[in-house]
Design a protein around this motif. Structure first.
Motif, PDB file in Angstrom:
ATOM      1  N   LEU A 130      32.332  39.549  42.393  1.00 54.57           N
ATOM      2  CA  LEU A 130      30.917  39.450  42.045  1.00 54.57           C
ATOM      3  C   LEU A 130      30.597  40.239  40.788  1.00 54.57           C
ATOM      4  O   LEU A 130      29.935  39.738  39.871  1.00 54.57           O
ATOM      5  CB  LEU A 130      30.071  39.956  43.216  1.00 54.57           C
ATOM      6  N   ARG A 131      31.092  41.472  40.711  1.00 53.89           N
ATOM      7  CA  ARG A 131      30.823  42.296  39.527  1.00 53.89           C
ATOM      8  C   ARG A 131      31.503  41.706  38.294  1.00 53.89           C
ATOM      9  O   ARG A 131      30.954  41.743  37.193  1.00 53.89           O
ATOM     10  CB  ARG A 131      31.312  43.724  39.771  1.00 53.89           C
ATOM     11  N   ALA A 132      32.710  41.169  38.458  1.00 53.51           N
ATOM     12  CA  ALA A 132      33.400  40.555  37.319  1.00 53.51           C
ATOM     13  C   ALA A 132      32.578  39.397  36.757  1.00 53.51           C
ATOM     14  O   ALA A 132      32.464  39.224  35.539  1.00 53.51           O
ATOM     15  CB  ALA A 132      34.780  40.071  37.739  1.00 53.51           C
ATOM     16  N   ALA A 133      31.982  38.607  37.653  1.00 56.09           N
ATOM     17  CA  ALA A 133      31.159  37.478  37.216  1.00 56.09           C
ATOM     18  C   ALA A 133      29.868  37.960  36.572  1.00 56.09           C
ATOM     19  O   ALA A 133      29.460  37.473  35.505  1.00 56.09           O
ATOM     20  CB  ALA A 133      30.862  36.564  38.401  1.00 56.09           C
ATOM     21  N   GLU A 134      29.227  38.938  37.198  1.00 53.91           N
ATOM     22  CA  GLU A 134      27.957  39.438  36.674  1.00 53.91           C
ATOM     23  C   GLU A 134      28.117  40.109  35.313  1.00 53.91           C
ATOM     24  O   GLU A 134      27.256  39.987  34.445  1.00 53.91           O
ATOM     25  CB  GLU A 134      27.351  40.444  37.667  1.00 53.91           C
ATOM     26  N   MET A 135      29.221  40.824  35.141  1.00 53.12           N
ATOM     27  CA  MET A 135      29.430  41.565  33.903  1.00 53.12           C
ATOM     28  C   MET A 135      30.074  40.716  32.817  1.00 53.12           C
ATOM     29  O   MET A 135      30.310  41.190  31.705  1.00 53.12           O
ATOM     30  CB  MET A 135      30.307  42.799  34.172  1.00 53.12           C
ATOM     31  N   GLY A 136      30.365  39.466  33.113  1.00 54.77           N
ATOM     32  CA  GLY A 136      30.961  38.583  32.113  1.00 54.77           C
ATOM     33  C   GLY A 136      32.356  39.012  31.711  1.00 54.77           C
ATOM     34  O   GLY A 136      32.751  38.870  30.546  1.00 54.77           O
ATOM     35  N   CYS A 137      33.131  39.540  32.667  1.00 59.59           N
ATOM     36  CA  CYS A 137      34.478  40.012  32.356  1.00 59.59           C
ATOM     37  C   CYS A 137      35.396  38.851  31.985  1.00 59.59           C
ATOM     38  O   CYS A 137      35.250  37.739  32.475  1.00 59.59           O
ATOM     39  CB  CYS A 137      35.058  40.761  33.552  1.00 59.59           C
ATOM     40  N   ASP A 138      36.358  39.144  31.126  1.00 61.83           N
ATOM     41  CA  ASP A 138      37.342  38.141  30.720  1.00 61.83           C
ATOM     42  C   ASP A 138      38.420  37.958  31.780  1.00 61.83           C
ATOM     43  O   ASP A 138      39.086  36.920  31.821  1.00 61.83           O
ATOM     44  CB  ASP A 138      37.987  38.540  29.394  1.00 61.83           C
ATOM     45  N   ALA A 139      38.641  38.961  32.612  1.00 61.75           N
ATOM     46  CA  ALA A 139      39.648  38.866  33.666  1.00 61.75           C
ATOM     47  C   ALA A 139      39.370  39.935  34.711  1.00 61.75           C
ATOM     48  O   ALA A 139      38.721  40.944  34.441  1.00 61.75           O
ATOM     49  CB  ALA A 139      41.057  39.030  33.101  1.00 61.75           C
ATOM     50  N   LEU A 140      39.857  39.671  35.922  1.00 60.78           N
ATOM     51  CA  LEU A 140      39.788  40.637  37.006  1.00 60.78           C
ATOM     52  C   LEU A 140      41.212  41.111  37.283  1.00 60.78           C
ATOM     53  O   LEU A 140      42.082  40.307  37.628  1.00 60.78           O
ATOM     54  CB  LEU A 140      39.180  39.991  38.257  1.00 60.78           C
ATOM     55  N   PHE A 141      41.449  42.404  37.099  1.00 63.54           N
ATOM     56  CA  PHE A 141      42.766  42.977  37.331  1.00 63.54           C
ATOM     57  C   PHE A 141      42.762  43.700  38.672  1.00 63.54           C
ATOM     58  O   PHE A 141      41.983  44.626  38.875  1.00 63.54           O
ATOM     59  CB  PHE A 141      43.136  43.945  36.211  1.00 63.54           C
ATOM     60  N   LYS A 142      43.637  43.249  39.572  1.00 68.44           N
ATOM     61  CA  LYS A 142      43.706  43.859  40.897  1.00 68.44           C
ATOM     62  C   LYS A 142      44.987  44.672  41.035  1.00 68.44           C
ATOM     63  O   LYS A 142      46.090  44.130  41.054  1.00 68.44           O
ATOM     64  CB  LYS A 142      43.653  42.796  41.995  1.00 68.44           C
ATOM     65  N   GLY A 143      44.841  45.995  41.139  1.00 67.31           N
ATOM     66  CA  GLY A 143      45.985  46.876  41.343  1.00 67.31           C
ATOM     67  C   GLY A 143      46.318  46.945  42.826  1.00 67.31           C
ATOM     68  O   GLY A 143      45.456  47.283  43.642  1.00 67.31           O
ATOM     69  N   THR A 144      47.556  46.612  43.185  1.00 69.95           N
ATOM     70  CA  THR A 144      47.956  46.567  44.581  1.00 69.95           C
ATOM     71  C   THR A 144      49.214  47.388  44.823  1.00 69.95           C
ATOM     72  O   THR A 144      49.699  48.092  43.937  1.00 69.95           O
ATOM     73  CB  THR A 144      48.224  45.111  45.017  1.00 69.95           C
ATOM     74  N   GLN A 145      49.759  47.262  46.026  1.00 70.57           N
ATOM     75  CA  GLN A 145      50.958  48.000  46.406  1.00 70.57           C
ATOM     76  C   GLN A 145      52.234  47.376  45.835  1.00 70.57           C
ATOM     77  O   GLN A 145      53.283  48.013  45.793  1.00 70.57           O
ATOM     78  CB  GLN A 145      51.072  48.066  47.934  1.00 70.57           C
ATOM     79  N   VAL A 146      52.153  46.098  45.430  1.00 69.83           N
ATOM     80  CA  VAL A 146      53.321  45.387  44.897  1.00 69.83           C
ATOM     81  C   VAL A 146      52.969  44.801  43.534  1.00 69.83           C
ATOM     82  O   VAL A 146      51.799  44.743  43.153  1.00 69.83           O
ATOM     83  CB  VAL A 146      53.798  44.275  45.855  1.00 69.83           C
TER      84      VAL A 146
END
Length: 227
Positions: A130-146
């Motif tokens: 939701l925040r990525a869409a609202e802020m007009g981000c170019d990409a959503l980077f998800k940091g995970t365990q792998v």
């Protein structure tokens, strides 16, 4: 949480702050969405008999604690930040206001979003989308365990294979559980790619921002100026 069973590990928080600083110094405008599972998980509380709505609100409050810890870690190394909470608590942070968050980012500050969407029954994944869409981000980077999306859990199945690229529909139809289906759908509708990488690799965030790190890209990356 680091190697602890519970709570905030300051060494881990400081390491992640260094990762963010490196990315910001590389010219990326960045906002962060912080979870709270190291302190309290609403779904786990509900599974033990707690009212789901109350448990989710407790989980949101945990994310505010983590956001303040990350703010402290970033500010201590010279990165200007603002914490915005979807649940108003003006004594400790700003309320979430999209236009104000945009101005902060334009001034080079890292905006840390806390308290999820401010509503129960929605996960941090959905809040991040939701925040990525609202802020007009170019990409959503998800940091995970792998270091990406696999055919199975690589921590328990040594034969699991990592995907380099996936389509949004691949994730949904194969039930790969990278993020909640609602989050993936929101990113698909807004054509915002999801980049899944390991939060544990030293310099990993800066590498994937530069297109050099090991990761899985869901959707097509248009630009990586804003993450």
């Amino acid at each position: 949480m680091g190697s602890q069973q519970f709570g905030i590990d300051l060494e881990t928080a400081n390491r992640i702050a260094q990762e963010v600083k490196q990315a910001v110094e590389g010219g990326t405008e960045m906002c962060l969405v912080i979870g709270g599972g190291n302190i309290f998980r609403g779904l786990s509380g509900a599974a033990k008999g707690m009212d789901r709505t109350a448990a989710d609100y407790m989980g949101m409050l945990a994310t505010v604690m983590n956001a303040l810890a990350m703010q402290t870690a970033l500010e201590s190394i010279g990165v200007q930040t603002r914490v915005q909470s979807a649940i108003p608590m003006t004594t400790v942070c700003e309320p979430y206001i999209r236009r104000r968050a945009t101005r902060h980012m334009e001034k080079g500050r890292v905006v840390i979003f806390a308290a999820g969407t401010g509503n129960p029954f929605f996960t941090t994944d959905t809040a991040a989308a939701l925040r990525a869409a609202e802020m007009g981000c170019d990409a959503l980077f998800k940091g995970t365990q792998v270091d990406g999306v696999y055919t199975d859990d690589p921590r328990t199945n040594s034969d699991a294979e990592r995907y380099d690229k996936l389509d949004y529909l691949d994730v949904l139809t194969r039930d790969l559980r990278v993020m909640d289906a609602s989050a993936v759908t929101l990113m698909r509708e807004n054509r915002i790619p999801i980049v899944v990488f390991s939060i544990h690799e030293q310099g990993g965030l800066a590498k994937v921002l530069a297109g050099e790190g090991v990761c899985t890209t869901i959707g097509k990356v248009r630009s990586q100026e804003t993450a």
